[in-house]
Design a protein around this motif. Structure first.
Motif, PDB file in Angstrom:
ATOM      1  N   TYR A 118      10.843  29.721 138.943  1.00  0.00           N
ATOM      2  CA  TYR A 118       9.751  29.953 137.998  1.00  0.00           C
ATOM      3  C   TYR A 118       8.860  31.124 138.382  1.00  0.00           C
ATOM      4  O   TYR A 118       8.240  31.750 137.508  1.00  0.00           O
ATOM      5  N   LEU A 119       8.810  31.466 139.654  1.00  0.00           N
ATOM      6  CA  LEU A 119       7.937  32.568 140.058  1.00  0.00           C
ATOM      7  C   LEU A 119       8.687  33.870 140.300  1.00  0.00           C
ATOM      8  O   LEU A 119       8.072  34.942 140.271  1.00  0.00           O
ATOM      9  N   LEU A 120      10.020  33.787 140.533  1.00  0.00           N
ATOM     10  CA  LEU A 120      10.754  35.004 140.885  1.00  0.00           C
ATOM     11  C   LEU A 120      11.905  35.326 139.941  1.00  0.00           C
ATOM     12  O   LEU A 120      12.016  36.435 139.445  1.00  0.00           O
ATOM     13  N   TRP A 121      12.795  34.333 139.692  1.00  0.00           N
ATOM     14  CA  TRP A 121      14.008  34.663 138.927  1.00  0.00           C
ATOM     15  C   TRP A 121      14.603  33.414 138.291  1.00  0.00           C
ATOM     16  O   TRP A 121      14.782  32.393 138.951  1.00  0.00           O
ATOM     17  N   PHE A 122      14.949  33.528 137.007  1.00  0.00           N
ATOM     18  CA  PHE A 122      15.452  32.373 136.252  1.00  0.00           C
ATOM     19  C   PHE A 122      16.848  31.938 136.676  1.00  0.00           C
ATOM     20  O   PHE A 122      17.286  30.831 136.361  1.00  0.00           O
ATOM     21  N   ILE A 211      10.159  31.645 131.670  1.00  0.00           N
ATOM     22  CA  ILE A 211      10.030  30.190 131.540  1.00  0.00           C
ATOM     23  C   ILE A 211      11.104  29.589 130.627  1.00  0.00           C
ATOM     24  O   ILE A 211      11.837  28.667 131.047  1.00  0.00           O
ATOM     25  N   PRO A 212      11.241  30.036 129.357  1.00  0.00           N
ATOM     26  CA  PRO A 212      12.254  29.402 128.502  1.00  0.00           C
ATOM     27  C   PRO A 212      13.679  29.602 129.004  1.00  0.00           C
ATOM     28  O   PRO A 212      14.526  28.711 128.848  1.00  0.00           O
ATOM     29  N   LEU A 213      13.952  30.763 129.605  1.00  0.00           N
ATOM     30  CA  LEU A 213      15.293  30.995 130.144  1.00  0.00           C
ATOM     31  C   LEU A 213      15.589  30.038 131.294  1.00  0.00           C
ATOM     32  O   LEU A 213      16.690  29.492 131.412  1.00  0.00           O
ATOM     33  N   THR A 214      14.595  29.845 132.158  1.00  0.00           N
ATOM     34  CA  THR A 214      14.772  28.944 133.297  1.00  0.00           C
ATOM     35  C   THR A 214      15.026  27.518 132.827  1.00  0.00           C
ATOM     36  O   THR A 214      15.940  26.832 133.323  1.00  0.00           O
ATOM     37  N   ILE A 215      14.228  27.066 131.863  1.00  0.00           N
ATOM     38  CA  ILE A 215      14.407  25.705 131.336  1.00  0.00           C
ATOM     39  C   ILE A 215      15.767  25.572 130.676  1.00  0.00           C
ATOM     40  O   ILE A 215      16.467  24.557 130.842  1.00  0.00           O
ATOM     41  N   GLN A 216      16.176  26.584 129.931  1.00  0.00           N
ATOM     42  CA  GLN A 216      17.476  26.556 129.268  1.00  0.00           C
ATOM     43  C   GLN A 216      18.614  26.417 130.280  1.00  0.00           C
ATOM     44  O   GLN A 216      19.529  25.602 130.104  1.00  0.00           O
ATOM     45  N   MET A 223      23.734  20.770 132.304  1.00  0.00           N
ATOM     46  CA  MET A 223      24.492  19.640 131.779  1.00  0.00           C
ATOM     47  C   MET A 223      25.836  20.058 131.190  1.00  0.00           C
ATOM     48  O   MET A 223      26.809  19.314 131.253  1.00  0.00           O
ATOM     49  N   LEU A 224      25.907  21.275 130.615  1.00  0.00           N
ATOM     50  CA  LEU A 224      27.160  21.713 130.005  1.00  0.00           C
ATOM     51  C   LEU A 224      28.172  22.177 131.039  1.00  0.00           C
ATOM     52  O   LEU A 224      29.370  21.948 130.893  1.00  0.00           O
TER      53      LEU A 224
END
Length: 415
Positions: A118-122, A211-216, A223-224
Motif C-alpha cells: 500500500y505504501l510502495l508498490w501494488f 489502492i484499487p489496483l492493490t485490492i484488485q 482467488m482466481l
C-alpha cells in the motif's frame, strides 16, 4: 547460559544451493516486475495497448513471456515451500516446537507485505506468501502421496477457472463484455491519465492510484490465480525438499535431463500459446480461456527446468563466481526484493526520475541487467561485513524476540 536461537546460521550450516536458487529466482522475477513499474498496468497482459511491439521490442516481449512470466515466480514459490520445512526442521533439531515461531514469522511477513503493497508498490507478493505460508504449515507432516494429490488438485484449479471465465465471456451480455474490454484495451485518454499520474503526480496521487489496483490483486487476483498457484508450488517445494532434489542430492545426469526436458517442454508450450495469442489478435475471451491457461501450464516444466539447470551448473562447479554471487543475493532475498521496489519506484515514478512510459521493452531489459549487477555486487560486499541483510536481521529479531548478531566477528570470505 541460555542458548540463543536467533543467531545467524554459520556458513557450514546453510544449504548453499538453496541460496543460489533463491537468488536466481529473485533476479529473474525482476524481468517481469519492472514492466509493472514502467508501463501502464493493462500492457502487462495485453502488450498491444502501449509502446512499440516490433523488432527488438517484440523479441524482448517474446523472450520475457516465454521464459519469464509465471516461471520465476513459480520457482520462488517452490523454494518458499521448501523453506517452511527447512525452518521447522532446524527448530525441531534444537528441541523447539516450530509452530509459534512460524506463526510469528508469517504474521510479520504479512505486515511487511501490507506496508510494501500500500505504501510502495501494488505488485507485492509477500501478503500472498504469508497467507499461504500459514496454510501449508499444516501439511508439514503429511505423506508424500497426500502432498502429490493436493499438488495436482490445487495446480489444476486455475485451469478450470480461467477456461470457464473465458467461455463465459462469449455468452456475457454485450454491456458486460464491453466493460471488460475497457480494461483490456484502454482508450488513449485512460492510458494518458495513467502515464501522467506516474510521471507528474504527487506521492498521494500515486498512492490513490495504487489502492484499487492493490485490492484488485489481493482479492480478485488472489482467488482466481495466485492462491492456487502458490499453494501448489509450495507443496511441490516440500516434496522436492523431502526427496533431496532441491538440495542437490541427485546425480549430475538427473539435473541435466531435468534442465533439458523442463526448459524444452516449457518453451514449446509457452511459445505455442503466445503464437495463438497473436493469431487471435489478443482477443480477450481467448486470452482467458486458452492463452493464460497455456502459459500457466508451461510455468511448471520451465520452473523445474531452471531448477535442474542451476543445480547442474552448481554441481559441475562451473561459473563458480556467478554461483557465489547468486548465493549472496539469495541470502538477502527479503532485502533485495524490497530494494528492487525502491530502485524501480525512484526510476519510474514522479518523485524520482519519472521515466514511467518513456522507455521501450528493450531499454527496460538493459535496466534489469544493471540492477542485477548492482544487487549481486552489493550483496556480495555486504555479506563480507555482516551476517545477513538488514531486513533479514529485523525479521529474525521480530520472530525470535531477541536481537541476532548483525556484524560478523571477522570478515567472511565468500569466494
Amino acid at each position: 547460559m541460555e542458548k540463543s536461537y536467533s543467531q545467524p546460521l554459520r556458513l557450514n550450516e546453510r544449504i548453499e544451493v538453496l541460496d543460489v536458487l533463491r537468488g536466481f529466482a529473485l533476479l529473474g522475477i525482476l524481468i517481469l516486475n519492472i514492466l509493472f513499474f514502467a508501463l501502464p498496468f493493462s500492457s502487462f497482459s495485453n502488450p498491444t495497448v502501449f509502446g512499440d511491439l516490433t523488432g527488438l521490442n517484440l523479441r524482448v516481449f517474446q523472450f520475457t513471456h516465454i521464459f519469464g512470466e509465471m516461471k520465476f515466480m513459480s520457482l520462488f514459490s517452490i523454494l518458499f515451500g521448501a523453506g517452511v520445512l527447512l525452518f521447522i526442521h532446524r527448530l525441531d533439531g534444537k528441541g523447539l516446537t516450530g509452530t509459534q515461531f512460524h506463526v510469528r514469522r508469517m504474521w510479520w511477513l504479512l505486515l511487511f507485505g501490507l506496508i510494501h503493497a500500500y505504501l510502495l508498490w501494488f505488485g507485492d507478493i509477500l501478503v500472498a506468501y504469508s497467507i499461504v505460508g500459514f496454510l501449508v504449515y499444516m501439511l508439514r507432516n503429511s505423506s508424500n502421496r497426500l502432498l502429490i494429490w493436493l499438488f495436482c488438485l490445487f495446480f489444476f484449479i486455475p485451469v478450470i477457472i480461467f477456461y470457464l471465465l473465458g467461455t463465459a465471456m462469449n455468452y456475457a451480455p454485450d454491456s458486460v463484455y464491453q466493460e471488460a474490454l475497457k480494461e483490456w484495451r484502454p482508450s488513449f485518454e485512460v492510458l494518458s491519465r495513467e502515464v501522467d499520474i506516474y510521471q507528474n503526480g504527487s506521492w498521494w496521487d500515486i498512492f490513490m492510484k495504487r489502492i484499487p489496483l492493490t485490492i484488485q490483486l489481493q482479492v480478485v487476483g488472489f482467488m482466481l490465480m495466485s492462491f492456487w498457484r502458490i499453494v501448489s508450488m509450495m507443496i511441490l517445494g516440500m516434496l522436492l525438499f523431502r526427496n533431496g532434489i532441491l538440495t542437490g542430492q541427485k546425480s549430475k545426469q538427473f539435473y541435466l535431463v531435468l534442465a533439458i526436458a523442463g526448459i524444452s517442454i516449457g518453451t514449446l508450450i509457452s511459445g505455442y500459446g503466445l503464437h495463438l495469442d497473436f493469431e487471435k489478435n489478443w482477443d480477450l475471451a481467448h486470452f482467458y480461456r486458452i492463452g493464460t491457461t497455456i502459459n500457466y501450464m508451461a510455468s511448471l516444466p520451465m520452473a523445474l527446468g531452471y531448477l535442474g539447470l542451476v543445480l547442474w551448473v552448481y554441481q559441475m562447479k562451473i561459473a563458480d563466481f556467478l554461483m557465489k554471487g547468486l548465493a549472496a543475493v539469495g541470502r538477502m532475498a527479503f532485502t533485495n526484493y524490497l530494494c528492487q521496489t525502491v530502485i524501480c519506484s525512484l526510476l519510474f515514478y514522479s518523485y524520482g526520475f519519472g521515466l514511467f512510459g518513456k522507455l521501450q521493452r528493450v531499454e527496460l531489459l538493459g535496466i534489469v541487467l544493471i540492477i542485477w549487477m548492482f544487487q549481486i555486487g552489493f550483496s556480495w560486499f555486504w555479506l563480507r561485513e555482516y551476517n545477513m541483510g538488514p531486513l533479514e536481521w529485523l525479521w529474525r529479531w521480530l520472530t525470535y524476540r531477541e536481537k541476532p548478531r548483525f556484524r560478523s566477528k571477522k570478515k567472511v570470505k565468500l569466494a
